[in-house]
Design a protein around this motif. Structure first.
Motif, short mmCIF file in Angstrom:
data_model
loop_
_atom_site.label_atom_id
_atom_site.label_comp_id
_atom_site.label_asym_id
_atom_site.label_seq_id
_atom_site.Cartn_x
_atom_site.Cartn_y
_atom_site.Cartn_z
N ASN A 223 42.73 43.15 50.64
CA ASN A 223 41.68 42.12 50.57
C ASN A 223 40.79 42.28 49.35
N ILE A 224 41.17 43.21 48.45
CA ILE A 224 40.39 43.42 47.23
C ILE A 224 41.29 43.18 46.01
N LEU A 225 40.87 42.25 45.15
CA LEU A 225 41.61 41.98 43.92
C LEU A 225 40.91 42.66 42.75
N VAL A 226 41.71 43.32 41.92
CA VAL A 226 41.17 44.08 40.78
C VAL A 226 41.57 43.39 39.48
N LYS A 227 40.58 43.16 38.65
CA LYS A 227 40.82 42.60 37.31
C LYS A 227 39.91 43.34 36.34
N GLY A 228 40.49 44.32 35.63
CA GLY A 228 39.68 45.19 34.79
C GLY A 228 38.76 46.03 35.67
N ASP A 229 37.48 45.99 35.36
CA ASP A 229 36.51 46.76 36.17
C ASP A 229 35.92 45.90 37.29
N GLU A 230 36.37 44.67 37.41
CA GLU A 230 35.83 43.77 38.43
C GLU A 230 36.67 43.82 39.71
N TRP A 231 36.05 44.21 40.81
CA TRP A 231 36.71 44.27 42.11
C TRP A 231 36.11 43.17 42.98
#
Length: 305
Positions: A223-231
């Protein structure tokens, strides 16, 4: 029974020029999810493959891992267990997941579709009993957004729209990689130190303001999407007005992660328990608590899996 190429050959022989393929998962008899060429499955999503009801079935290899390899090679369209073909104009829906093995009041479907040319995620109630559950998602967003303000965890925005009198929860479509997929990659490379570091970062991020009496009980890795340092937390429908220790949420995330695939048994759960300061007895109590929660969600129903 035909392959995709076989079905396309039939279309051409019949003079059908416009058609679109969809992929019911795990099969066409009892699908819980329908994918399309615009929204194919991502690594880690195909973990619910045991659906034989007429006889026992031998499990000779890790089927989730096999599907992950197929997805990585862009071959899911060829190896999908089932096809659904729509002849004629395309539809706006790119993806549908049915959560209909629950109690009536929690019975919903999640849809990825186009709105004014942009992708959005919408959750629809399957009946009137589910209206309150849909409406609660906006309240959950407001409370979690306030709780995690200033933290390293983003909460995906939720708004309520109406189709007639039916409330619909609408979310932004977030790009990124599921945290579960990144953890899987660590295990595949036998990078257990990387796995521990990533889990420690997850634990740190979810521990922010943990004494506030608002808890997203379903802070699982998928349920957590990671894009670079953004969670970004993309699903938070099980949010309650109570305090819950972050270590218990982290334990549940690990427990659910393990249940989805045998190949994830590579990491040492006892080491994770030490990190969370959870004893064996406490872990057993938390497992029992999970069963109680699942029974509350399903009531008298039983999930297909």
């Amino acid at each position: 029974t035909f392959t995709r190429n076989g079905l396309e050959k039939i279309m051409k022989e019949c003079g059908v020029e416009e058609y679109h393929f969809y992929y019911p998962y795990p099969d066409y008899k009892f699908p819980t999810t329908i994918f399309s060429d615009k929204r194919l499955p991502k690594k880690g999503e195909l973990s619910n493959n045991l659906r034989n009801f007429d006889m026992d079935r031998m499990l000779l290899f890790d089927e989730k891992n096999a599907f992950d390899g197929i997805i990585e090679d862009d071959l899911f369209w060829l190896y999908s267990n089932s096809y659904m073909v729509v002849i004629g104009a395309d539809v706006e829906q790119e993806y549908v997941r049915f959560s209909n093995d629950r109690a009536e009041e929690f019975n919903i479907k999640t849809v990825v579709e186009l709105a004014d040319g942009k992708r959005v995620v919408r959750k629809y109630p399957m009946n009137k009993e589910g209206y309150a559950h849909i409406l609660s998602m906006k309240s959950a967003y407001d409370k979690l957004n306030e709780k995690f303000a200033g933290s390293k965890l983003c909460i995906n925005r939720c708004e309520i729209e109406y189709v007639g009198e039916m409330p619909v929860a609408t979310f932004e479509y977030v790009e990124g990689v599921m945290l579960s997929e990144i953890l899987d990659a660590c295990l595949e490379k036998e990078d257990y130190e990387g796995f521990k570091c990533l889990f420690a970062e997850y634990y740190e991020r979810i521990s922010y303001n943990e004494t506030v009496k608002v808890t997203d009980y379903d802070l699982v890795f998928s349920n957590i999407l990671v894009k670079g340092d953004e969670w970004t937390v993309i699903d938070y429908e099980w949010t309650f007005d109570k305090e819950c220790p972050a270590r218990e949420l982290a334990f549940r995330a690990l427990y659910c992660y393990l249940l989805e695939s045998e190949s994830r048994n590579k990491f040492d759960m006892s080491e994770m328990l030490k990190l969370l300061h959870i004893t064996e007895q406490e872990s057993e109590e938390l497992r029992e608590g999970e069963l109680t929660f699942q029974k509350w969600v399903t009531k008298k129903r039983m999930s297909m899996s």
